[in-house]
Design a protein around this motif. Structure first.
Motif, PDB file in Angstrom:
ATOM      1  N   ARG A 113       0.833  -1.206   0.000  1.00 12.13           N
ATOM      2  CA  ARG A 113       0.000   0.000   0.000  1.00 12.13           C
ATOM      3  C   ARG A 113       0.868   1.257   0.000  1.00 12.13           C
ATOM      4  O   ARG A 113       0.562   2.243  -0.681  1.00 12.13           O
ATOM      5  N   THR A 114       1.957   1.223   0.758  1.00 12.29           N
ATOM      6  CA  THR A 114       2.873   2.367   0.790  1.00 12.29           C
ATOM      7  C   THR A 114       3.505   2.602  -0.570  1.00 12.29           C
ATOM      8  O   THR A 114       3.656   3.750  -1.025  1.00 12.29           O
ATOM      9  N   LEU A 116       2.225   1.832  -3.480  1.00 14.71           N
ATOM     10  CA  LEU A 116       1.199   2.400  -4.356  1.00 14.71           C
ATOM     11  C   LEU A 116       1.064   3.906  -4.127  1.00 14.71           C
ATOM     12  O   LEU A 116       0.989   4.692  -5.085  1.00 14.71           O
ATOM     13  N   SER A 117       1.028   4.297  -2.861  1.00 20.74           N
ATOM     14  CA  SER A 117       0.900   5.724  -2.541  1.00 20.74           C
ATOM     15  C   SER A 117       2.098   6.510  -3.045  1.00 20.74           C
ATOM     16  O   SER A 117       1.960   7.625  -3.580  1.00 20.74           O
ATOM     17  N   VAL A 132       6.381  -0.921  -6.830  1.00 24.49           N
ATOM     18  CA  VAL A 132       5.024  -1.427  -6.638  1.00 24.49           C
ATOM     19  C   VAL A 132       4.965  -2.900  -7.037  1.00 24.49           C
ATOM     20  O   VAL A 132       4.394  -3.739  -6.321  1.00 24.49           O
ATOM     21  N   LEU A 382      -3.307   4.246 -10.129  1.00 27.29           N
ATOM     22  CA  LEU A 382      -2.587   3.981  -8.881  1.00 27.29           C
ATOM     23  C   LEU A 382      -3.431   4.395  -7.677  1.00 27.29           C
ATOM     24  O   LEU A 382      -3.494   3.685  -6.670  1.00 27.29           O
ATOM     25  N   VAL A 383      -4.095   5.556  -7.798  1.00 30.34           N
ATOM     26  CA  VAL A 383      -4.963   6.018  -6.718  1.00 30.34           C
ATOM     27  C   VAL A 383      -6.151   5.076  -6.561  1.00 30.34           C
ATOM     28  O   VAL A 383      -6.563   4.732  -5.451  1.00 30.34           O
ATOM     29  N   SER A 386      -5.114   1.927  -4.766  1.00 30.08           N
ATOM     30  CA  SER A 386      -4.935   2.182  -3.341  1.00 30.08           C
ATOM     31  C   SER A 386      -6.285   2.322  -2.645  1.00 30.08           C
ATOM     32  O   SER A 386      -6.498   1.771  -1.553  1.00 30.08           O
ATOM     33  N   ASP A 387      -7.210   3.035  -3.298  1.00 24.24           N
ATOM     34  CA  ASP A 387      -8.543   3.204  -2.714  1.00 24.24           C
ATOM     35  C   ASP A 387      -9.284   1.872  -2.641  1.00 24.24           C
ATOM     36  O   ASP A 387     -10.047   1.622  -1.700  1.00 24.24           O
ATOM     37  N   ASP A 390      -8.340   0.034   0.375  1.00 26.07           N
ATOM     38  CA  ASP A 390      -8.815   0.663   1.617  1.00 26.07           C
ATOM     39  C   ASP A 390     -10.340   0.728   1.711  1.00 26.07           C
ATOM     40  O   ASP A 390     -10.880   1.021   2.790  1.00 26.07           O
TER      41      ASP A 390
END
Length: 484
Positions: A113-114, A116-117, A132, A382-383, A386-387, A390
């Protein structure tokens, strides 16, 4: 009393004290010998024509509290069962890793996750895109390793079952042979105490594998039954048990479908009949192979399927179709709940983004099905990935999850269940060990007490000296009579 009778009484006393001294010496020498039971010399008054005639040695008896011994065997079976289950629970917890610790499954997900961010903040940076892919590969590898460990535990349990059965067959044959030898010595009037000790030790080892109840038969023989009533030995021939080890166990192999069950006298036992052998290490290993490990595998497969589904969604990556594999694949194909079993061991990163497999890292930014790199500054995929990780989504059909939760929350629930299983197994083992230690102490109280044996030795010494003085007095009297 005549001189001859007095001499006979003294000689019988010397004989009794000699046997008593031998018994005490044997007790002290074997105080720490497993299975050894304290010996006591049994004597009685010897009479001749209604008059006292010295001491008769009736034999040597073994001091064994049968009820405490039976409790001890049941307690040792429970101890072996609990220890086997705890070892498995600890092994699986270590394979998944403690939440937050380096090398754990949770840590691998956090690193992904990190990454990706980080890549979303600089989508044009190829190094970050490669990171990634690397972190995704590390996450898949952690799932693979955890799944492999679960199946390795099943394989070890399968091998342990085969070892337990071999030990049971050998031990039961030894008990049957000792039954025959004891019967012969009993018939001859000889002392079979050492054979009783040997048999007791062997039965104690059997009890760790399966809890046993001992029933006394004629001529010193014993019959053995499991605590639930299955016959192990009753007569001259023990029950024939067999088991075929599978070698390497895989997630798709289950009891009765690729994995052997226990065979008793040529007939394979059903799951319900296996309850006859509940309680010891044998039952624990069957539980690990057929219940506990598959349950742990299900948890890992559920997480793998949830991870796969979140990133294979066309709403997240528009370049994918409903049948396309996403960033994570099941053997280069799309995973499905119908073929979920073992998914955690098969999941891998899509070759489309792995440079060593001919892929391109830019597809992490442009889309798994993209034909061109697209705009290097576009971080929308990418966002979205990540979303998706989450997002509190509804549980995937076919998994054991319920309600809505993020992937991290679901993994946390899995880690919590695995940790709770280990804690519960540890608590249960502690209670059972405490109970077993208490019963062992009670059994030891009936064993050899060195201080008590030394007191007996002093008494025998005094008795020996008294009888020796009688003989000495008789000799003095005879000498005086011969001098007349």
């Amino acid at each position: 009393m005549s001189i001859a009778r007095a001499l006979g009484n003294a000689l019988s006393g010397l004989t009794a004290t000699a046997r008593g001294t031998e018994t005490v010496a044997a007790n002290i020498a074997n105080a720490s010998t497993p299975g050894y039971a304290r010996r006591d010399l049994a004597v009685s008054a010897q009479t001749a024509g209604g008059n006292a005639g010295g001491v008769r040695v009736d034999g040597v008896t073994r001091a064994v509290n049968a009820s405490v011994l039976s409790e001890s065997r049941l307690a040792e079976a429970a101890r072996a069962n609990a220890a086997t289950r705890l070892d498995f629970a600890t092994r699986i917890e270590e394979a998944v890793g403690i939440a937050g610790n380096t090398g754990s499954l949770g840590s691998a997900l956090s690193d992904f996750r990190t990454a990706l961010s980080s890549a979303a903040s600089r989508p044009d940076d190829d190094i970050r895109l490669t990171q990634v892919v690397d972190k995704a590969t590390a996450l898949a590898d952690r799932l693979n390793a955890a799944s492999d460990e679960v199946q390795a535990a099943r394989s070890a349990a399968d091998q342990a079952i085969a070892s337990d059965i071999a030990t049971l067959n050998k031990s039961l044959a030894q008990v049957a042979d000792l039954n025959r030898k004891i019967a012969v010595l009993e018939a001859d009037g000889s002392d079979p105490s050492s054979l009783y000790d040997q048999r007791q030790g062997i039965i104690g080892e059997i009890a760790k594998i399966v809890p046993v109840q001992e029933v006394t038969r004629t001529a010193g023989a014993v019959a053995l039954f499991t605590a639930e009533g299955a016959v192990l030995l009753d007569g001259t021939m023990p029950t024939e048990l067999s088991f075929t080890a599978a070698g390497q166990v895989t997630a798709d192999r289950t009891a009765g479908s690729g994995l052997s069950m226990l065979v008793q006298n040529g007939a394979e036992l059903t799951q319900s009949q296996m309850k006859l052998y509940a309680g010891g290490s044998l039952a624990a290993n069957f539980a690990i192979r057929d219940e506990l490990a598959p349950a742990a595998q299900d948890l890992l497969d559920d997480i793998a399927l949830d991870l796969h589904g979140r990133l294979a969604n066309p709403a997240v990556d528009p370049t994918l179709t409903a049948s396309s594999a996403g960033l994570f694949t099941d053997g280069d194909a799309r995973a499905s709940a119908a073929d979920k079993t073992g998914l955690a061991g098969r999941i891998s990163v899509n070759d489309a983004v792995v440079e060593s497999a001919g892929g391109e890292a830019w597809r992490i930014r442009a889309g798994l099905g993209a034909a061109t790199p697209g705009a290097v500054g576009d971080a929308s995929l990418l966002v979205a990935m990540s979303d998706a990780l989450d997002a509190a989504t509804t549980a995937t059909a076919g998994t054991g999850f319920s309600g809505k939760a993020s992937l991290a929350d679901r993994l946390g629930a899995v880690e919590s269940r695995i940790a709770t299983t280990r804690v519960n197994a540890q608590s249960e083992a502690a209670v059972i060990n405490s109970q077993a230690d208490t019963i062992t102490s009670r059994l030891a109280a009936d064993g050899v007490d060195s201080d008590a044996e030394m007191q007996k030795l002093l008494q025998y010494e005094q008795a020996y000296a008294a009888n020796a003085r009688v003989i000495q007095a008789i000799q003095t009297m005879m000498d005086q009579i011969l001098e007349i």
